[in-house]
Design an enzyme around this catalytic site. Structure first.
Site, PDB file in Angstrom:
ATOM      1  N   ASP A 481       0.927  -1.194   0.017  1.00  0.00           N
ATOM      2  CA  ASP A 481       0.084  -0.213  -0.081  1.00  0.00           C
ATOM      3  C   ASP A 481       0.848   1.275   0.109  1.00  0.00           C
ATOM      4  OD1 ASP A 481      -2.407   1.564   0.411  1.00  0.00           O
ATOM      5  OD2 ASP A 481      -1.784   1.938   2.394  1.00  0.00           O
ATOM      6  N   ASP A 680      -1.425  -0.834   6.090  1.00  0.00           N
ATOM      7  CA  ASP A 680      -1.651  -0.358   7.372  1.00  0.00           C
ATOM      8  C   ASP A 680      -3.149  -0.036   7.805  1.00  0.00           C
ATOM      9  OD1 ASP A 680      -1.845   2.179   6.032  1.00  0.00           O
ATOM     10  OD2 ASP A 680      -1.094   3.046   7.677  1.00  0.00           O
ATOM     11  N   ASP A 684      -7.090  -2.106   3.819  1.00  0.00           N
ATOM     12  CA  ASP A 684      -5.996  -2.858   3.489  1.00  0.00           C
ATOM     13  C   ASP A 684      -6.516  -4.442   4.027  1.00  0.00           C
ATOM     14  OD1 ASP A 684      -4.504  -1.258   1.948  1.00  0.00           O
ATOM     15  OD2 ASP A 684      -3.692  -0.599   4.052  1.00  0.00           O
TER      16      ASP A 684
END
Length: 792
Positions: A481, A680, A684
């Protein structure tokens, strides 16, 4: 009553809210409760280990069959700090079979190993099993030593112990061996009987059979020698007894148990060391301003706490007043203290430097980072790697095969062996049973896993389960990410440019003065950036905000507008040159705001989510390790492409929603790739749960960490390289252990059966077989403990 699926449920794996009527992952039932899933991947993970995820469902209402929605019960905590006053009943579990949970100490019904407490405390708990085995061992040593002297006396003196007749010597051996074989060895018989009752043959099945056969045979030979035919008698006409073999076997196995229990207690040393870092008290500031020291367990969320120079930070929280530097090496592994000022977060058990500050408690008890680290590692230490299935499968067939070999050995020696044939048949069969004990085989995997978990925790890498350790080394594609993983996760002012006739100081000061009245997320970044650069921020008059365009106001009599091209155009400001420069900055990943002062184009401000200082080094290390790096983000394509280009990533997928991230992971897996996902945020979580290995940033959300198998405590991607190194070394260590165990048994059983006797005249005494069996277990444990010194 029919099912009520009208209320939302919570996915127990990733924590996402799911509509039961449209749940993409379907549902699964466990212990009378139905759970719903956001994706098939989450359902698959749940199906493999329901107990691991059930406790997460307590915050949302899963639906029980034929009933209204009910709350799934939370499982008992697996963590208790030394200062905790929790009334949770202690639980004990098997290190090899974590599904076995008992309310007190005892033996595992599957493998017979001693159970150990699930609850971790800062002080090492009293090990009753170790004390009991040690007591039995030393009593056995005291009684077995004279037996060995008596049986060796013929070799020492040359013509037997003249001061004792053969019959008297047998009686003395009987008297000394009986407490050893009956009392000291009693736990082995109990475990052997349990193994038969539970239809789970294990090492204690073989030990119980071997010792009991040798002792009962000798007992009958002592008390009723006339029952034995000539085939059982030696050259002297006496029936030989094997009290010394039975006693020495019990003594050596007890020694192995003592060494094993001591070694197992060392595997939790790293966790106990972490727990011991937590302070016993905190200095709380009352509503009246009075300060007092209170026990740590009395601290509540919202309490104001003073942290003095040299103190340990009591709990996780945020700095309200003051500043200092804090040694966070216990969670990050980095020796350099971290500066803390108002608004910064601090972690419980870290050590304050020379400054003083007041903090507000945000997470206490089991919610603190330290507590979560301990809980995750404790659970992970009891998880099982897929390679363990090999050892389990072999052990399942191994014990019955060994029993058959022992029977064949007895028959062969009693029919065609040397005189006394029957006696040799029995003693060689006992040697086969003893040397073949699969304890080393069973310890090979869990010992390495337990040590690796502690090693990873000390390096800021937390493995939630053993499977992650095994798979991580095979990963060839890492999906990351952007926000919060590659970048800091919060916007900051990175560019200030001024047009001719203006200075950057004027542009920044006037723009920040107007933005301080704005509630836009980027306004705070501009104001904070201006303060950091020493800009003067004045009071703004006639402030107005134009939705979708920007803000305007008067500062010190000067008209200021900050926003996009459309805002300046509406004020009849020619922003052509500013727009060209802004496009260039946008291609670098910045969000740009144009500034007009007194109706003239004055300059621009660039705000961006800065790339973490450690990210570039991490990318180089991961590329060097052979990983393909793919960035997956919901950010716009221009910004995402700029970040990917600056970092040298292999691929970028931008403007993707959470469910689309999941689809990307699935697509990569369909290509045959072993995929790890690092993220995080809550968005996600589904992708983290779907990936072969989910990696969460410790600086991110709790949901992300619960969905992932690996957590990087400080959110530093360099931890992935460390984790892969530990993964490789751990699996190499496990393979070494399995090799030792397999080769040992493969070579030991035939020797014990007497296959070398026709050529070399070699027979393996049951005493030597017991010594070799104990040594094999200790060698496996010692090899596993080498991981504590591994360089990662």
């Amino acid at each position: 009553m029919t099912d009520d699926t009208t209320q939302p449920a919570k996915d127990p794996v990733c924590g996402m809210t799911v509509d039961p009527a449209t749940a993409r992952g379907g549902s699964a039932e466990h212990s009378g409760t139905v759970y719903y899933f956001c994706s098939p991947g989450c359902r698959e993970k749940f199906a493999k280990d329901p107990a691991r995820y059930v406790h997460k469902a307590h915050s949302a209402p899963p639906v029980a069959p034929h009933s209204s929605p009910t709350v799934a019960p939370a499982s008992p905590s697996t963590l208790q700090l030394a200062s905790s006053t929790s009334g949770t009943a202690p639980e004990w579990t098997c290190p090899m079979h974590p599904q076995v949970v008992r309310p007190g100490p005892g033996a595992c019904p599957i493998c017979g190993m001693a159970l150990e407490p699930r609850i971790l405390t800062a002080e090492e708990p009293e090990n009753h099993e170790l004390k009991d085995m040690s007591r039995r061992f030393w009593v056995s040593v005291a009684l077995t030593a004279p037996i060995v002297v008596l049986t060796m006396s013929e070799l020492v003196i040359g013509h037997g112990a003249g001061w004792l007749s053969p019959r008297a010597r047998t009686i003395v051996e009987f008297a000394l061996a009986t407490p050893v074989c009956v009392w000291a060895g009693w736990p082995f018989y109990v475990r052997a009987i349990d193994s038969v009752r539970n239809r789970s043959l294990n090492m204690f099945t073989l030990i119980g059979m071997g010792v009991s056969v040798a002792y009962i045979y000798s007992l009958l030979a002592t008390l009723a020698p006339d029952l034995f035919p000539a085939a059982f008698r030696g050259m002297s006409g006496e029936v030989d007894v094997y009290f010394e073999a039975a006693a020495v076997i019990v003594t050596l196995i007890l020694l192995g148990q003592v060494l094993e229990l001591r070694a197992r207690s060392q595997t939790g040393a790293a966790i106990r060391k972490l727990l011991g870092l937590a302070p016993a008290t905190a200095r709380r500031i009352g509503d009246d301003g009075a300060e007092s020291d209170v026990p740590l367990e009395h601290v509540q969320v919202g309490d104001r706490l003073r942290v003095r120079p040299g103190d340990k930070v009591p709990v996780d929280g945020v700095v309200l007043e003051g500043n200092s530097s804090v040694d966070e090496s216990m969670v990050s592994g980095e020796p350099i203290p971290v500066s803390k000022a108002v608004g910064d977060r601090v972690v419980g058990a870290t050590i304050n430097g020379t400054g003083s500050f007041i903090m507000q408690a945000e997470k206490v008890g089991r919610d603190t980072l330290l507590s979560r680290i301990v809980a995750m590692v404790a659970d992970a230490q009891r998880s099982r790697a897929p390679i363990q299935k090999l050892a389990d499968t072999v052990s399942g067939y191994f014990v019955p095969v060994v029993i058959v070999i022992a029977i064949v050995t007895f028959v062969a020696w009693s029919l065609a062996g040397i005189e006394p044939r029957m006696a040799h048949g029995i003693i060689n069969a006992v040697a086969v049973l003893i040397i073949a004990c699969p304890c080393a085989l069973g310890l090979a995997t869990p010992m390495s896993i337990m040590v690796a978990m502690g090693k990873g925790a000390s390096a800021g890498v937390l493995f939630k389960n053993a499977q992650a350790i095994e798979i991580l080394r095979k990963v060839d594609t890492l999906v990351v990410d952007k926000t919060g993983t590659l970048t800091v996760g919060r916007p900051s002012l990175v560019s200030v440019e001024a047009m001719d006739g203006f200075t950057t100081a004027d542009v920044l000061s006037l723009a920040a003065s107007v933005e301080q009245a704005s509630e836009h997320p980027l306004a705070g970044a501009i104001v904070q950036g201006a303060k950091a650069r020493g800009a003067t921020i004045a009071r703004t008059e006639e402030f107005s905000s134009v939705t979708g365009k920007g803000v305007m106001g008067r500062v010190g009599g000067r008209a200021v507008a900050v926003g996009n091209h459309a805002l300046l155009a509406s004020r009849n400001v020619d922003a052509t040159e500013l727009a060209k420069r802004a496009e260039s900055l946008r291609n670098e990943g910045q969000t740009v705001m144009l500034v007009a002062i007194d109706g003239r184009p004055a300059g621009l401000l660039g705000v961006a989510d800065e790339i973490k200082s450690t990210t570039r080094d991490a990318i180089r290390e991961l590329h060097a390790d052979g990983l393909r790096l793919v960035m997956l983000t919901g950010d716009n394509k221009i910004t995402a492409a700029a970040v990917a280009r600056s970092l040298g990533l292999d691929d970028v997928r931008a403007e993707v929603l959470p469910d689309q991230k999941l689809d990307v992971i699935k697509a990569l897996q369909a290509e045959g790739r072993i995929v790890a996902m690092a993220g995080d945020g809550i968005n996600d979580a589904p992708a983290l749960a779907r990936a072969h290995v989910g990696i969460a940033m410790g600086t991110g959300t709790d949901v992300a960490m619960e969905s992932a198998e690996v957590t990087l405590v400080k959110g530093d991607l360099r931890g992935i390289a460390r984790a892969r190194s530990l993964s490789r070394q751990t699996m190499a260590n496990i393979k070494q252990n399995l090799f030792f165990a397999f080769v040992y048994n493969a070579l030991g059983v035939p020797v014990a059966a007497g296959v070398l006797y026709p050529w070399f005249g070699i027979l393996l005494s049951p005493m030597l077989a017991a010594a070799a069996m104990s040594f094999s277990s200790v060698s496996v444990i010692g090899n596993a403990l080498r991981l504590r010194r591994a360089r990662i």
